[in-house]
Design an enzyme around this catalytic site. Structure first.
Site, PDB file in Angstrom:
ATOM      1  N   VAL A  11       0.832  -1.198   0.000  1.00  7.40           N
ATOM      2  CA  VAL A  11       0.000   0.000   0.000  1.00  7.40           C
ATOM      3  C   VAL A  11       0.868   1.251   0.000  1.00  7.40           C
ATOM      4  O   VAL A  11       0.686   2.157  -0.824  1.00  7.40           O
ATOM      5  CB  VAL A  11      -0.934  -0.008   1.233  1.00  7.40           C
ATOM      6  CG1 VAL A  11      -1.705   1.300   1.332  1.00  7.40           C
ATOM      7  CG2 VAL A  11      -1.891  -1.184   1.158  1.00  7.40           C
ATOM      8  N   LEU A 157      -6.972  -1.064  -3.452  1.00 10.43           N
ATOM      9  CA  LEU A 157      -6.181  -1.623  -4.544  1.00 10.43           C
ATOM     10  C   LEU A 157      -6.017  -3.134  -4.406  1.00 10.43           C
ATOM     11  O   LEU A 157      -5.934  -3.675  -3.312  1.00 10.43           O
ATOM     12  CB  LEU A 157      -4.816  -0.937  -4.637  1.00 10.43           C
ATOM     13  CG  LEU A 157      -3.905  -0.904  -3.421  1.00 10.43           C
ATOM     14  CD1 LEU A 157      -3.065  -2.154  -3.346  1.00 10.43           C
ATOM     15  CD2 LEU A 157      -3.017   0.316  -3.509  1.00 10.43           C
ATOM     16  N   LEU A 272     -17.722 -13.341  -9.057  1.00 11.51           N
ATOM     17  CA  LEU A 272     -18.629 -14.486  -9.053  1.00 11.51           C
ATOM     18  C   LEU A 272     -17.940 -15.702  -9.663  1.00 11.51           C
ATOM     19  O   LEU A 272     -18.598 -16.579 -10.194  1.00 11.51           O
ATOM     20  CB  LEU A 272     -19.907 -14.160  -9.849  1.00 11.51           C
ATOM     21  CG  LEU A 272     -20.901 -13.209  -9.180  1.00 11.51           C
ATOM     22  CD1 LEU A 272     -22.094 -12.960 -10.098  1.00 11.51           C
ATOM     23  CD2 LEU A 272     -21.390 -13.770  -7.835  1.00 11.51           C
ATOM     24  N   ALA A 274     -16.476 -19.096  -9.237  1.00  8.38           N
ATOM     25  CA  ALA A 274     -16.503 -20.155  -8.226  1.00  8.38           C
ATOM     26  C   ALA A 274     -15.173 -20.896  -8.226  1.00  8.38           C
ATOM     27  O   ALA A 274     -14.433 -20.865  -9.207  1.00  8.38           O
ATOM     28  CB  ALA A 274     -17.634 -21.118  -8.546  1.00  8.38           C
ATOM     29  N   GLY A 275     -14.869 -21.549  -7.130  1.00  7.73           N
ATOM     30  CA  GLY A 275     -13.639 -22.338  -7.079  1.00  7.73           C
ATOM     31  C   GLY A 275     -13.136 -22.524  -5.661  1.00  7.73           C
ATOM     32  O   GLY A 275     -13.926 -22.616  -4.715  1.00  7.73           O
ATOM     33  N   GLY A 279      -8.214 -15.990  -0.941  1.00  6.84           N
ATOM     34  CA  GLY A 279      -7.060 -15.966  -0.055  1.00  6.84           C
ATOM     35  C   GLY A 279      -6.581 -14.534  -0.002  1.00  6.84           C
ATOM     36  O   GLY A 279      -7.320 -13.619  -0.338  1.00  6.84           O
ATOM     37  N   CYS A 282      -6.198  -9.580   2.734  1.00  6.84           N
ATOM     38  CA  CYS A 282      -7.283  -8.686   3.148  1.00  6.84           C
ATOM     39  C   CYS A 282      -8.575  -9.385   3.548  1.00  6.84           C
ATOM     40  O   CYS A 282      -9.108  -9.130   4.619  1.00  6.84           O
ATOM     41  CB  CYS A 282      -7.600  -7.700   2.031  1.00  6.84           C
ATOM     42  SG  CYS A 282      -6.343  -6.444   1.883  1.00  6.84           S
ATOM     43  N   LYS A 342      -3.255 -15.573  -5.808  1.00 10.54           N
ATOM     44  CA  LYS A 342      -3.921 -15.286  -7.079  1.00 10.54           C
ATOM     45  C   LYS A 342      -2.826 -14.952  -8.088  1.00 10.54           C
ATOM     46  O   LYS A 342      -1.665 -14.758  -7.704  1.00 10.54           O
ATOM     47  CB  LYS A 342      -4.910 -14.122  -6.936  1.00 10.54           C
ATOM     48  CG  LYS A 342      -4.252 -12.790  -6.634  1.00 10.54           C
ATOM     49  CD  LYS A 342      -5.269 -11.671  -6.737  1.00 10.54           C
ATOM     50  CE  LYS A 342      -4.569 -10.330  -6.653  1.00 10.54           C
ATOM     51  NZ  LYS A 342      -5.478  -9.218  -6.786  1.00 10.54           N
ATOM     52  N   ARG A 349       0.161 -14.936   1.500  1.00 12.47           N
ATOM     53  CA  ARG A 349      -0.642 -14.810   2.718  1.00 12.47           C
ATOM     54  C   ARG A 349      -2.021 -15.434   2.484  1.00 12.47           C
ATOM     55  O   ARG A 349      -2.700 -15.120   1.518  1.00 12.47           O
ATOM     56  CB  ARG A 349      -0.760 -13.345   3.140  1.00 12.47           C
ATOM     57  CG  ARG A 349       0.533 -12.844   3.759  1.00 12.47           C
ATOM     58  CD  ARG A 349       0.488 -11.374   4.087  1.00 12.47           C
ATOM     59  NE  ARG A 349       0.532 -10.546   2.900  1.00 12.47           N
ATOM     60  CZ  ARG A 349       0.470  -9.217   2.915  1.00 12.47           C
ATOM     61  NH1 ARG A 349       0.352  -8.589   4.056  1.00 12.47           N
ATOM     62  NH2 ARG A 349       0.520  -8.527   1.795  1.00 12.47           N
TER      63      ARG A 349
HETATM   64  C1  UDX Z   1      -8.731  -7.329  -2.170  1.00  9.77           C
HETATM   65  C2  UDX Z   1      -9.774  -6.280  -2.635  1.00  9.77           C
HETATM   66  O1  UDX Z   1     -10.223  -6.615  -3.950  1.00  9.77           O
HETATM   67  C3  UDX Z   1      -9.171  -4.894  -2.583  1.00  9.77           C
HETATM   68  O2  UDX Z   1     -10.149  -3.939  -2.949  1.00  9.77           O
HETATM   69  C4  UDX Z   1      -8.703  -4.631  -1.157  1.00  9.77           C
HETATM   70  O3  UDX Z   1      -8.169  -3.366  -1.011  1.00  9.77           O
HETATM   71  C5  UDX Z   1      -7.678  -5.695  -0.756  1.00  9.77           C
HETATM   72  O4  UDX Z   1      -8.265  -6.975  -0.883  1.00  9.77           O
HETATM   73  P1  UDX Z   1      -6.665  -8.605  -3.217  1.00  9.77           P
HETATM   74  O5  UDX Z   1      -6.614  -9.355  -1.924  1.00  9.77           O
HETATM   75  O6  UDX Z   1      -5.394  -8.059  -3.763  1.00  9.77           O
HETATM   76  O7  UDX Z   1      -7.667  -7.359  -3.103  1.00  9.77           O
HETATM   77  O8  UDX Z   1      -7.234  -9.608  -4.330  1.00  9.77           O
HETATM   78  P2  UDX Z   1      -8.593  -9.843  -5.111  1.00  9.77           P
HETATM   79  O9  UDX Z   1      -8.325  -9.681  -6.558  1.00  9.77           O
HETATM   80  O10 UDX Z   1      -9.716  -9.084  -4.564  1.00  9.77           O
HETATM   81  O11 UDX Z   1      -8.814 -11.411  -4.846  1.00  9.77           O
HETATM   82  C6  UDX Z   1      -8.962 -11.915  -3.535  1.00  9.77           C
HETATM   83  C7  UDX Z   1      -9.136 -13.435  -3.567  1.00  9.77           C
HETATM   84  O12 UDX Z   1     -10.419 -13.780  -4.045  1.00  9.77           O
HETATM   85  C8  UDX Z   1      -8.138 -14.176  -4.464  1.00  9.77           C
HETATM   86  O13 UDX Z   1      -7.685 -15.325  -3.770  1.00  9.77           O
HETATM   87  C9  UDX Z   1      -8.957 -14.583  -5.668  1.00  9.77           C
HETATM   88  O14 UDX Z   1      -8.480 -15.755  -6.273  1.00  9.77           O
HETATM   89  C10 UDX Z   1     -10.332 -14.791  -5.042  1.00  9.77           C
HETATM   90  N1  UDX Z   1     -11.458 -14.610  -5.975  1.00  9.77           N
HETATM   91  C11 UDX Z   1     -11.678 -13.385  -6.547  1.00  9.77           C
HETATM   92  C12 UDX Z   1     -12.322 -15.671  -6.236  1.00  9.77           C
HETATM   93  O15 UDX Z   1     -12.149 -16.782  -5.711  1.00  9.77           O
HETATM   94  N2  UDX Z   1     -13.389 -15.460  -7.068  1.00  9.77           N
HETATM   95  C13 UDX Z   1     -13.637 -14.261  -7.657  1.00  9.77           C
HETATM   96  O16 UDX Z   1     -14.632 -14.162  -8.392  1.00  9.77           O
HETATM   97  C14 UDX Z   1     -12.745 -13.182  -7.388  1.00  9.77           C
END
Ligand code: UDX
Length: 452
Positions: A11, A157, A272, A274-275, A279, A282, A342, A349
């Site tokens: 950040v 972000l 949306l 699925a899976g 993680g 946040c 991701k 984390r």
């Molecule tokens: C998130 C928020 O999106 C962001 O706004 C906040 O400030 C910090 O937390 P981030 O943790 O970087 O950001 O990743 P994000 O892209 O949101 O994905 C979070 C997790 O959700 C990932 O593990 C991703 O694989 C999972 N995910 C996301 C799903 O399983 N399905 C989805 O449809 C979207």
């Protein structure tokens, strides 16, 4: 404007680089001197696409230091972007935040300084930081009538697209109880709000981006907006995973269901997928903190609690699916494609891969892993885990009884699946992210399954 940023994590560094790129004069401070030395040498301690390029462009406006005395006295705006890691109870650890507030109080020197909480902090922290600052300032023999106000400016972000999200945000939220603080932050963010800056070639402005809305509100509301936004996104994912469980039983296709509901503009198509579930640093932490805060007021958050339970269940479902397919796990070899939580980050984390690998090891499985970026970090943070690290997906597949796609890195989409299938002892793949082409893999001779 002159800006100081405390903390050079995801950040802090992203915020600092973006503000410097916009023309502000930015001092980035970290108490970890080795990080500062690395940054001075142009080395970036995190993996984030385009950060190196933007840092190079912004470098003339940036300074790096470990000294509050250097960074704070001239700054009109001071951002606190330090870590607030979770404690076992779910409440965040605020030690770094409190140290930062006290140190800032020791050094503020201007007639008006805005101190901004950018870290995700519990509701009420704005007030608390204000009192720490005041105490620290009032204890100074050299105090000279400096004034300051605390504001909250939560970040939204996403790792992997952090610069894009900072330069082209959906909105900027600012909370402060002092009008003057809101005005200062409005001026600071003006180039983003009006989108008047020249976009970097490697981060082009999307056609859909016009003026960015700014929501100015009180401190507590801004603090709650951050938690509510993350909890909502997390529960959107858990919702589709809950529906996915039923979809599997009734023979429906969850991707089609997600598309069908997402086309309703009140629902929207994003988050949306699925899976395996969410993680990262946040969602898990912020939902836990929301529940912990509610608990302090004698409240429960049943929707958020369920979202967490469903997310944990998705990891167990990976093991269940593998058991269903292989009947016996003990003595099997299973390959995981992807370690990072991701794609486009090396962050581990709350990464599902770590949890799944451990569950498999506990059941006597030999686990092989690959990740295009996160292996170094994995070795640093989980070096004692009994897994075999491979250089590529083909090596992972060698002699495997099953593969699990955990992180949907782009490079996994177009692998030579025929050759991968041939290398495996039994050509079964569990696509934990609905990322692969079922027909293509089936044609290549693999048995293909998803979680729902
Ligand atoms: C998130 C928020 O999106 C962001 O706004 C906040 O400030 C910090 O937390 P981030 O943790 O970087 O950001 O990743 P994000 O892209 O949101 O994905 C979070 C997790 O959700 C990932 O593990 C991703 O694989 C999972 N995910 C996301 C799903 O399983 N399905 C989805 O449809 C979207």
């Amino acid at each position: 404007m002159r800006v100081a940023i405390i903390g050079t994590g995801y950040v802090g560094l992203t915020t600092g680089v973006c503000l410097a790129f916009l023309g502000h004069s930015v001092s980035c401070l970290d108490t970890d001197a080795s990080k500062i030395e690395a940054l001075k040498a142009g080395k970036i301690p995190i993996y984030e696409p385009n950060l190196a390029e933007l840092l190079a462009e912004a470098a003339p406006n940036m300074r790096f230091t470990s000294s509050y005395g250097e960074a704070i006295p001239d700054a009109e705006v001071v951002f606190i972007a330090v870590g607030t890691p979770p404690t076992p109870s779910g409440a965040p650890n605020l030690e770094y935040l409190s140290q930062a507030a006290r140190s800032i109080g020791q050094c503020v020197n201007r007639d008006f300084t805005v101190v901004v909480n950018k870290s995700t902090v519990p509701i009420g922290s704005g007030n608390w930081v204000g009192s720490l600052l005041r105490d620290s300032y009032n204890n100074r023999p050299d105090r000279n009538g400096a004034e300051f106000a605390v504001a909250s400016n939560p970040e939204f972000l996403r790792e992997g697209t952090a610069l894009h999200d900072s330069l082209y945000p959906d909105r900027i939220v600012i909370g402060a109880d002092a009008q003057r603080a809101l005005e200062v932050l409005y001026s600071l963010y003006r180039p983003i709000l009006d989108q008047t800056f020249t976009a970097p070639t490697y981060l082009p402005r999307p056609d859909s981006v016009g003026a960015v809305p700014m929501l100015s509100t009180d401190l507590a509301s801004a603090e709650l907006i951050k938690y509510a936004a993350n909890a909502f996104l997390a529960l959107k994912i858990s919702f589709i995973n809950e529906i996915g469980l039923l979809a599997e039983r009734v023979g429906a296709n969850i991707s089609e269901v997600a598309r069908g509901i997402g086309l309703d503009s009140r629902i929207g198509p994003r988050f949306l997928s699925a899976g395996i579930g969410w993680g990262g640093s946040c969602f898990g932490k912020d939902t836990a903190a929301l529940i912990a805060t509610a608990g302090e007021y004698g409240l429960q958050m049943p929707i958020v609690e369920s979202a967490k339970r469903i997310n944990a269940r998705q990891r167990d479902r990976v093991v269940e699916k593998l058991l269903q397919e292989l009947k016996i796990l003990k003595g099997r070899t299973i390959g995981l494609l992807g370690l990072a939580f991701k794609p486009n980050t090396d962050d581990l984390r709350e990464a599902p891969a770590i949890e799944i690998a451990q569950k498999l090891i506990d059941r006597g499985v030999r686990v092989k892993v690959h990740d295009p970026i996160a292996v170094d970090r994995f070795l640093k943070e989980h070096g004692d885990m009994q897994v075999q690290i491979c250089d590529n997906a083909a090596d992972v597949s060698e002699d495997c009884d099953a593969l699990v796609l955990v992180t949907e890195w782009n490079e996994y989409r177009d692998l030579d699946w025929e050759s991968i299938g041939k290398r495996m002892r039994s050509p079964f793949i569990l696509d934990g992210r609905h990322a692969l082409d079922r027909d293509k893999l089936t044609r290549a001779g693999l048995r293909y399954a998803t979680l729902s």
